[in-house]
Design a protein around this motif. Sequence first.
Motif, PDB file in Angstrom:
ATOM      1  N   GLU A  55       0.833  -1.212   0.000  1.00 54.76           N
ATOM      2  CA  GLU A  55       0.000   0.000   0.000  1.00 54.76           C
ATOM      3  C   GLU A  55       0.865   1.258   0.000  1.00 54.76           C
ATOM      4  OE1 GLU A  55      -3.493   2.068   2.695  1.00 54.76           O
ATOM      5  OE2 GLU A  55      -3.143  -0.078   2.884  1.00 54.76           O
ATOM      6  N   VAL A  56       1.928   1.253   0.783  1.00 52.46           N
ATOM      7  CA  VAL A  56       2.849   2.391   0.848  1.00 52.46           C
ATOM      8  C   VAL A  56       3.456   2.661  -0.533  1.00 52.46           C
ATOM      9  CG1 VAL A  56       5.107   3.091   1.761  1.00 52.46           C
ATOM     10  CG2 VAL A  56       3.372   2.179   3.306  1.00 52.46           C
ATOM     11  N   ILE A  57       3.892   1.612  -1.209  1.00 50.74           N
ATOM     12  CA  ILE A  57       4.487   1.746  -2.543  1.00 50.74           C
ATOM     13  C   ILE A  57       3.448   2.244  -3.540  1.00 50.74           C
ATOM     14  CG2 ILE A  57       5.431   0.427  -4.487  1.00 50.74           C
ATOM     15  CD1 ILE A  57       6.842  -1.339  -2.327  1.00 50.74           C
ATOM     16  N   ASN A  58       2.231   1.667  -3.481  1.00 46.91           N
ATOM     17  CA  ASN A  58       1.169   2.084  -4.406  1.00 46.91           C
ATOM     18  C   ASN A  58       0.779   3.545  -4.207  1.00 46.91           C
ATOM     19  OD1 ASN A  58       1.062  -0.410  -5.660  1.00 46.91           O
ATOM     20  ND2 ASN A  58      -0.597  -1.155  -4.382  1.00 46.91           N
ATOM     21  N   VAL A 117       9.756   2.753   0.241  1.00 46.91           N
ATOM     22  CA  VAL A 117       9.859   1.929   1.445  1.00 46.91           C
ATOM     23  C   VAL A 117      11.260   1.960   2.034  1.00 46.91           C
ATOM     24  CG1 VAL A 117       7.939   0.379   0.953  1.00 46.91           C
ATOM     25  CG2 VAL A 117      10.203  -0.156   0.077  1.00 46.91           C
ATOM     26  N   ASP A 118      12.239   2.366   1.245  1.00 50.78           N
ATOM     27  CA  ASP A 118      13.601   2.454   1.772  1.00 50.78           C
ATOM     28  C   ASP A 118      13.690   3.428   2.939  1.00 50.78           C
ATOM     29  OD1 ASP A 118      14.417   0.604  -0.104  1.00 50.78           O
ATOM     30  OD2 ASP A 118      15.100   2.115  -1.528  1.00 50.78           O
ATOM     31  N   SER A 119      12.777   4.391   3.001  1.00 48.88           N
ATOM     32  CA  SER A 119      12.778   5.347   4.110  1.00 48.88           C
ATOM     33  C   SER A 119      12.382   4.686   5.434  1.00 48.88           C
ATOM     34  CB  SER A 119      11.828   6.506   3.812  1.00 48.88           C
ATOM     35  OG  SER A 119      10.476   6.054   3.774  1.00 48.88           O
ATOM     36  N   PRO A 137      12.089  -9.409   3.089  1.00 48.19           N
ATOM     37  CA  PRO A 137      12.579  -8.842   1.827  1.00 48.19           C
ATOM     38  C   PRO A 137      11.435  -8.160   1.075  1.00 48.19           C
ATOM     39  CG  PRO A 137      12.407 -11.231   1.667  1.00 48.19           C
ATOM     40  CD  PRO A 137      12.051 -10.860   3.077  1.00 48.19           C
ATOM     41  N   LEU A 138      11.640  -6.897   0.711  1.00 50.33           N
ATOM     42  CA  LEU A 138      10.603  -6.134   0.021  1.00 50.33           C
ATOM     43  C   LEU A 138      10.910  -5.924  -1.463  1.00 50.33           C
ATOM     44  CD1 LEU A 138       9.809  -3.377   2.668  1.00 50.33           C
ATOM     45  CD2 LEU A 138       8.678  -5.578   2.324  1.00 50.33           C
TER      46      LEU A 138
END
Length: 151
Positions: free
Chosen positions: A55-58, A63-65, A89-90
């Motif tokens: 959801e964060v990526i979308n 997400v690296d933050s 692992p993302l």
Amino acid sequence: MLFMVGIESPADEMQAFGIVIPVFEKLGYGCFSAADSQEEILFKAKEAILLTAEEVINDGHLVDSLNEGYRDYQTLHPKFDQWLALEVPLEALKAKQKRLNITLSESQIVRIDSFVAFHREFKDRSDFLAKAADKLMNSAESVRSCSKVGD
């Protein structure tokens, strides 16, 4: 990526283990779950992390933050009496597509293609199959909560 996971022990046998992954809060998201047994805790935590990260990526965030490594969240979440570090692992969630070979009967393919042609919310057969799989997996989850705060 390493995630700190808080576990709230149940008060009695009728309650589940509460699970929180607080790092998502810094982007305005809450990430919670529950497990009926200790054996389920890691699975449920990983599932909540993956769903929230997706959801964060979308929503356009990186997400690296979230990569903070080990951090003590006990003072922010005092009800959670146990903490563990979980490596998830993302890389697979990043926006790249991967071709998949599946086998379906010709009649299923015709039915799917006909359905997709009539229902414009699906871009194509692959989009339909991906959304159908997501819907089935989401309906099978007993307890999951990961959403943007304020929604």
